[in-house]
Design an enzyme around this catalytic site. Structure first.
Site, PDB file in Angstrom:
ATOM      1  N   ARG A  38       4.519   7.551  91.136  1.00 24.42           N
ATOM      2  CA  ARG A  38       5.724   6.864  90.646  1.00 24.42           C
ATOM      3  C   ARG A  38       6.976   7.495  91.239  1.00 24.42           C
ATOM      4  O   ARG A  38       7.957   6.796  91.536  1.00 24.42           O
ATOM      5  CB  ARG A  38       5.786   6.890  89.118  1.00 24.42           C
ATOM      6  CG  ARG A  38       4.728   6.019  88.446  1.00 24.42           C
ATOM      7  CD  ARG A  38       4.909   6.005  86.949  1.00 24.42           C
ATOM      8  NE  ARG A  38       6.160   5.375  86.565  1.00 24.42           N
ATOM      9  CZ  ARG A  38       6.820   5.643  85.452  1.00 24.42           C
ATOM     10  NH1 ARG A  38       6.366   6.570  84.609  1.00 24.42           N
ATOM     11  NH2 ARG A  38       7.934   5.013  85.164  1.00 24.42           N
ATOM     12  N   CYS A  78      12.746  11.775  83.678  1.00 18.64           N
ATOM     13  CA  CYS A  78      11.427  11.182  83.872  1.00 18.64           C
ATOM     14  C   CYS A  78      11.625   9.680  83.958  1.00 18.64           C
ATOM     15  O   CYS A  78      12.562   9.218  84.603  1.00 18.64           O
ATOM     16  CB  CYS A  78      10.487  11.579  82.735  1.00 18.64           C
ATOM     17  SG  CYS A  78      11.124  11.188  81.091  1.00 18.64           S
TER      18      CYS A  78
END
Length: 283
Positions: A182, A240
Site C-alpha cells: 500500500r 498510516c
C-alpha cells in the site's frame, strides 16, 4: 505513569486483587465494521465493555478529513463520560488483531494526559483466564470530564509545510505504518488513491510484533534507533491509512523508551482527498 503493555498474567493478577480496572474490548474489522461488536457479544474477558472504533474513537467524516478522524476534545470528553473513563482510572485495552485498535484507545487517552492506560500484550489470544458471554453496559460518569486538547497531534497543513522543508535540519521524518504494498501504491482497497506522502519512510506496524505480541523493548529500541538515525523522537510524525495503525508504531516506540513522537491522525485517507497534495509511489 503505567507501563504501556501489560501481560495476560499481570492482568489476571491485577483483576484477582479486586483493583478498579476498566477493560475495553476494541476488536474491529475495517471491512466489516459490525464484526468486532458481534465477536464481543459472543465472548470477551469478563467485565469488559465494548469500545467501537467508528462510534467511540472517531469523529464524523466530512469527505476530506480521513476515514477515522479524531473526535473533537468536547466529543471525546462526552464519550469518556458515557464509557465511564474517569481520571486516574486504570484502563486496559485489548483486541485480537495485534493490538492495532487497542493502541488507538491507548493513544487517545495518553494524548490528553490519562497515564493509567495499558494494552494487553498479545490481545485476547494471550488471555488464558475466564471468558464471558454477557455484555457489560458502561457505567456513565455523573459529570462530564474536562475537554482536553490532544498533545503531540500534527495537522495536515503542518505536513504540507514539512514538504517544503525537507532539506532543513528542522524537517520531520514521516513514518508510514501501512503495509509495503500500500505504501508503494499497490493493492489499495481502502482509499481511492494509492501511494504515500513524498519523503515518508515505511515502517509497517507488523514489524513491531512477533506473532501477535510485541517484540522486546531492546529489539524495538534497536530497530527504531536505526530509523531515527540520530533524530529526536519529537521530530518523528506517525501516519498510516486513517490514523489507527500509526498509533501502533507510537506504542512500540513507547515500549522502546523513545517518547515524544507525534501523530498525523488524518493520515493517507485525508492526504489523498485533496488532489493538490503531491503523491509518491516509489520506495
Amino acid at each position: 505513569m503505567s507501563q504501556p503493555l501489560i501481560t495476560a498474567n499481570q492482568l489476571e493478577e491485577l483483576l484477582n486483587t479486586g483493583a478498579d480496572v476498566l477493560l475495553c474490548d476494541c476488536r474491529f474489522d475495517l471491512t466489516k465494521p459490525t464484526a468486532g461488536r458481534e465477536a464481543y457479544q459472543m465472548s470477551h474477558i469478563p467485565g469488559a465493555i465494548y469500545v467501537d472504533l467508528d462510534q467511540d474513537l472517531s469523529g464524523p467524516q466530512t469527505g476530506t478529513n480521513g476515514r477515522h478522524p479524531l473526535p473533537t476534545p468536547e466529543v471525546w470528553a462526552k464519550t469518556r463520560q458515557r464509557l465511564g473513563i474517569k481520571s486516574n482510572l486504570q484502563v486496559v485495552a485489548y483486541d485480537n488483531q495485534g493490538s492495532v485498535f487497542a493502541s488507538r484507545l491507548w493513544w487517545m487517552l495518553r494524548a490528553i494526559g490519562h497515564t493509567q492506560v495499558q494494552v494487553l500484550d498479545g490481545g485476547l489470544d494471550a488471555w488464558n483466564g475466564a471468558i464471558g458471554s454477557k455484555p457489560r453496559q458502561p457505567i456513565a460518569l455523573g459529570s462530564m470530564p474536562s475537554a482536553l486538547p490532544y498533545s503531540d497531534l500534527v495537522l495536515v497543513d503542518e505536513l504540507v509545510a514539512n514538504l517544503a522543508n525537507t532539506e532543513s535540519a528542522a524537517a520531520h521524518l514521516v513514518l508510514d505504518a501501512r503495509t509495503p504494498d500500500r505504501f508503494r501504491g499497490e493493492n489499495e482497497t481502502l482509499d481511492p488513491v494509492g501511494g504515500h506522502i513524498p519523503g515518508a519512510t515505511n515502517r509497517c506496524f507488523k514489524e513491531n510484533l512477533r506473532a501477535k505480541q510485541f517484540k522486546t523493548a531492546d529489539e524495538l529500541y534497536r530497530e527504531f534507533s536505526i530509523l531515527l538515525a540520530g533524530r529526536s523522537a519529537k521530530s518523528i510524525i506517525h501516519q498510516c491509512g486513517s490514523g489507527v495503525t500509526a498509533c501502533h508504531n507510537l506504542l512500540a516506540m513507547e515500549v522502546a523508551g523513545i517518547r515524544g513522537s507525534q501523530l498525523y491522525a488524518g493520515s493517507w485517507s485525508e492526504w489523498c482527498a485533496d488532489s493538490r497534495r503531491p503523491i509518491a509511489t516509489t520506495e
